[in-house]
Write an enzyme that holds these catalytic residues in place. Structure first.
Site, PDB file in Angstrom:
ATOM      1  N   HIS A 176       0.723  -1.158   0.048  1.00  0.00           N
ATOM      2  CA  HIS A 176       0.090   0.042  -0.009  1.00  0.00           C
ATOM      3  C   HIS A 176       0.481   1.338   0.484  1.00  0.00           C
ATOM      4  O   HIS A 176       0.744   2.353  -1.043  1.00  0.00           O
ATOM      5  CB  HIS A 176      -0.408   0.055   0.818  1.00  0.00           C
ATOM      6  CG  HIS A 176      -1.676   1.081   1.385  1.00  0.00           C
ATOM      7  ND1 HIS A 176      -2.368   1.249   1.396  1.00  0.00           N
ATOM      8  CD2 HIS A 176      -1.336   2.406   2.059  1.00  0.00           C
ATOM      9  CE1 HIS A 176      -3.795   2.533   1.374  1.00  0.00           C
ATOM     10  NE2 HIS A 176      -2.269   3.100   1.124  1.00  0.00           N
ATOM     11  N   GLU A 177       1.812   1.530   0.892  1.00  0.00           N
ATOM     12  CA  GLU A 177       2.569   2.373   1.496  1.00  0.00           C
ATOM     13  C   GLU A 177       4.002   2.443   0.023  1.00  0.00           C
ATOM     14  O   GLU A 177       3.499   3.628  -0.549  1.00  0.00           O
ATOM     15  CB  GLU A 177       3.496   2.485   2.422  1.00  0.00           C
ATOM     16  CG  GLU A 177       2.548   2.200   3.496  1.00  0.00           C
ATOM     17  CD  GLU A 177       1.756   3.906   3.632  1.00  0.00           C
ATOM     18  OE1 GLU A 177       1.722   4.716   3.336  1.00  0.00           O
ATOM     19  OE2 GLU A 177       0.614   3.442   4.627  1.00  0.00           O
ATOM     20  N   HIS A 222       1.841   4.515  -2.805  1.00  0.00           N
ATOM     21  CA  HIS A 222       1.451   6.156  -2.285  1.00  0.00           C
ATOM     22  C   HIS A 222       3.337   6.620  -2.603  1.00  0.00           C
ATOM     23  O   HIS A 222       3.106   7.794  -3.945  1.00  0.00           O
ATOM     24  CB  HIS A 222       1.673   6.382  -1.417  1.00  0.00           C
ATOM     25  CG  HIS A 222       0.399   6.399  -0.801  1.00  0.00           C
ATOM     26  ND1 HIS A 222      -0.842   7.210  -1.479  1.00  0.00           N
ATOM     27  CD2 HIS A 222      -0.803   5.076  -0.008  1.00  0.00           C
ATOM     28  CE1 HIS A 222      -2.382   6.669  -0.581  1.00  0.00           C
ATOM     29  NE2 HIS A 222      -1.683   6.188   0.094  1.00  0.00           N
ATOM     30  N   HIS A 259       3.345   6.351  -6.638  1.00  0.00           N
ATOM     31  CA  HIS A 259       3.263   7.822  -7.706  1.00  0.00           C
ATOM     32  C   HIS A 259       4.166   9.201  -7.117  1.00  0.00           C
ATOM     33  O   HIS A 259       4.468   9.915  -7.867  1.00  0.00           O
ATOM     34  CB  HIS A 259       1.394   8.179  -6.377  1.00  0.00           C
ATOM     35  CG  HIS A 259       0.731   8.853  -7.382  1.00  0.00           C
ATOM     36  ND1 HIS A 259      -0.751   9.093  -6.943  1.00  0.00           N
ATOM     37  CD2 HIS A 259       0.187   9.153  -8.584  1.00  0.00           C
ATOM     38  CE1 HIS A 259      -1.558   9.826  -7.244  1.00  0.00           C
ATOM     39  NE2 HIS A 259      -1.105   9.911  -8.765  1.00  0.00           N
TER      40      HIS A 259
HETATM   41 ZN   LIG Z   1      -2.873   5.187   2.358  1.00  0.00          ZN
END
Ligand SMILES: [Zn+2]
Length: 681
Positions: A465-466, A469, A472
């Site tokens: 998940h991290e 980010h 991105h």
């Molecule tokens: Zn998040």
């Protein structure tokens, strides 16, 4: 001696950042920025991108780059001197940004650039975003209304702080000392150890239960003693309210009413009908009706299955445990019993198959295959703790894209949770080539006794998940920080790349890359994998309707606020529960009095964002389900249309460019195991 926070060549020199240099550096930068902004405004007859916006972005970037390592260290290697220096800077930074937001001369200069200059799409979006922020800060209101706007902002800031303080005080005020261990039957060893430690810290003998989440949750999930669960539930569910053991003592009823009233008034000053409309001004969702339609649709599709899941739980509790009627404090407890009976799977069992030495290189291998990039470790970089590692990302042709720090393990003086933060943003001008740098921070168990760190599957999900980010932020091709990476991305779309990455943790082909027994290298056994998949969607419809209850409640109290009738907080909550909830809490439950996401945090009329972004990420992943989870064309499409574009274009436009159509809700329902009504079991 030079101040390392003012010398921003290259990476931060963490070893030289000491508390005493922080405030002087920030003071100097703020004074410099204020003077420079005035000079830029006064010295130009005609404003352009080059003579106004770019220099302002540079000032902003320099301030961000100085503040970033300070704020990061405050989170990961906290100490009192550092915290004091950090706290001393906070009001200065917030005054500065309020001042800029209401600077009419600056706003007019941006407007002139917008009206007269040829701008590329990213520049256009940056200027439009800035103009919108000026308007939402009340810059163009007449004098009296501007004054009122500021008064409301200040009052709101006090009220939300009071809300948080009441909740914190109420949480801290309650505890229960247990001296007979048998009363804690059912609790796992880790929860008992925490309770013992909490007691010892207050010089007490025995086990101390509190309303802190790490203490509360295990009691509700595991404590066999039903009376104990009832008592703890009641204390927790009535915090900061007119009910429960401290009724009226730290009551949030009044601040909540005032917060809703002031938000409504402030939204109307800006020309919105209500605060929900104001909230959507910065989001991907286009209208209040669209958000309500979205939530109602999900609710309608999930409710029958949630009802069935509850009935299964009731049957199980009655037949296996002889419990005739499930109360609110029984749900978590019997759900856990049912989960254990049905799937017989624990995170502990999975851990040996997810050593750091497989998971981290495996994660890199997954994104290398997807996006055609290469990740390599770099030694000898100045970091804040010896456990921190540093990596760089390059294109297939060797060109550098960005760099990141990886700080995986929990340790004292490090804030809990996991997050991605920016160290530097991509910023390219005629005179500057600045590549993005990220901090990836987790709180996983460290290696013990010469073995590599072993992760739970939940931890692997968190890491992916991290990292989503992080990609991105790091793979952006946009040259201006304000719209590069995650910046300028609508709040309800920002979780798309992160939740998207989690999907690979459930795919057998990817698991082959990220798992393997830490001693034998043996792959994750198929039986274990099947049980893991089966347990994934346990009670997922019940969880869905609960999130929808929060989202609908949040959106409706902000949208339907009427000064003549007041907040009607529990009246509306009751209506929402009537519509979507399957578990009905007791009348004295005061859930809203502790809902700080919306009363004190940034999620007001925005809690729906969690579900909204899940729809996007599930639908984005469905393209990979169609074409293969490592399909390079799909990977390139996601890279070019989403990851590289940052906030340079509207989030819906980017999604459509990637997927060829607007998002659909079905993939999320399918991933959650929620079937179309006629197929429900
Ligand atoms: Zn998040």
């Amino acid at each position: 001696m030079s101040n390392p926070l003012l010398d921003m060549q290259g990476l931060p020199e963490f070893s030289r950042i000491t508390p005493d240099i922080i405030e002087p550096a920030i003071d100097r930068l703020l004074a410099h920025n204020r003077a420079e902004i005035q000079r830029l405004l006064d010295s130009q007859g005609r404003y352009t991108w080059e003579n106004l916006i770019e220099p302002l972005e540079l000032l902003d970037d320099r301030l961000n780059r100085a503040w970033s390592p300070v704020s990061h260290m405050n989170s990961v290697v906290n100490n009192e001197a550092l915290r004091n220096a950090y706290n001393a800077c906070l009001p200065k930074l917030s005054d500065y940004s309020t001042e800029l937001g209401q600077n009419a001369q600056l706003c007019a200069a941006y407007q002139q650039v917008a009206d007269t200059q040829p701008l590329n799409p990213a520049q256009r979006k940056l200027v439009d975003d800035a103009l919108q922020d000026f308007h939402l800060s009340g810059v163009d209101l007449p004098r009296e209304k501007k004054q009122r706007f500021r008064e409301i902002s200040q009052a709101l800031s006090k009220l939300t702080t009071r809300f948080e303080e009441n909740l914190l005080d109420a949480t801290n005020a309650w505890s229960k000392l247990i001296t007979d261990e048998s009363e804690l039957a059912g609790l796992p060893e880790s929860a008992l150890a925490l309770a013992r430690q909490t007691a010892a810290q207050r010089d007490l003998q025995g086990w101390l239960l509190t309303l802190e989440f790490p203490s509360y949750l295990p009691v509700m999930t595991y404590a066999d003693d039903r009376t104990l669960r009832h008592e703890v539930y009641q204390a927790y569910a009535t915090r900061a309210s007119d009910q429960g053991p401290h009724a009226g003592r730290w009551d949030n009823s009044e601040p909540m009413e005032e917060i809703l009233a002031l938000r409504h008034e402030q939204a109307q000053l800006l020309g919105f009908a209500n605060y929900a409309e104001r909230s959507l001004a910065k989001k991907m969702a286009r209208s209040c009706d669209q958000v309500m339609g979205f939530l109602n649709d999900l609710a309608q599709r999930s409710h029958p299955q949630a009802q069935q899941e509850l009935e299964e739980l009731e049957t199980f509790a009655r037949e296996v445990h002889g419990v005739e009627r499930l109360e609110a404090w029984d749900i978590g407890y019997y759900s856990e019993k049912l989960r254990q009976q049905r799937f017989d799977i624990s995170q502990e069992e999975l851990k040996p198959y997810f050593p750091e030495t497989r998971v981290v290189p495996g994660l890199f291998a997954v994104v290398e295959r997807l996006y055609g990039i290469r990740i390599t470790e770099v030694e000898g970089v100045d970091v804040w703790h010896p456990d921190v590692r540093f990596f760089e990302i390059r294109d297939a042709d060797g060109r550098e894209r960005g760099q990141f720090y990886l700080d995986l393990y929990a340790r004292p003086h490090k804030r809990g949770g996991a997050w991605m933060d920016e160290c530097a943003s991509r910023f390219f001008t005629d005179h500057l080539d600045q590549l993005p740098v990220a901090y990836l921070t987790c709180n996983f168990s460290p290696p013990v006794g010469g073995r590599p760190a072993l992760f739970t599957h939940d931890e692997v999900l968190t890491l992916f998940h991290e990292f989503g980010h992080g990609l991105h932020h790091l793979l952006t091709r946009i040259d201006y920080p304000a719209v590069a990476g995650i910046n300028g991305v609508a709040w309800d779309a920002v979780e798309l790349p992160s939740q998207f990455m989690e999907n690979w943790c459930w795919e057998q082909e990817a698991l082959g890359l990220i798992s393997g027994h830490f001693e034998t290298g043996e792959p994750l056994p198929d039986g274990l994998y099947q049980r893991m998949l089966a347990a994934r969607n346990f009670q997922s419809a019940m969880q869905m309707v609960r999130q929808l209850e929060f989202s609908l409640f949040d959106f409706r109290i902000h949208r339907e606020y009427d000064p003549a009738r007041g907040g009607r907080i529990y009246e509306i909550l009751e209506q929402v529960r009537e519509q979507v909830a399957v578990v009905r809490p007791p009348q004295w439950n005061r859930f809203a009095h502790g809902f700080s996401h919306i009363f004190a945090g940034g999620y007001a009329a925005g809690y729906y964002s969690y579900k909204w972004a899940e729809v996007l990420s599930a639908d984005a992943f469905s393209l990979f389900e169609e074409r293969g989870i490592f399909n390079p064309q799909a990977g390139q499409a996601f890279l070019h249309n989403i990851l590289e574009q940052g906030g340079s274009r509207d989030a819906m436009e980017l999604f459509v460019a990637f997927r060829g159509r607007e998002p659909r809700i079905e993939p999320l329902l399918r991933h959650s195991g929620i079937l179309p009504a006629q197929q429900a079991r």
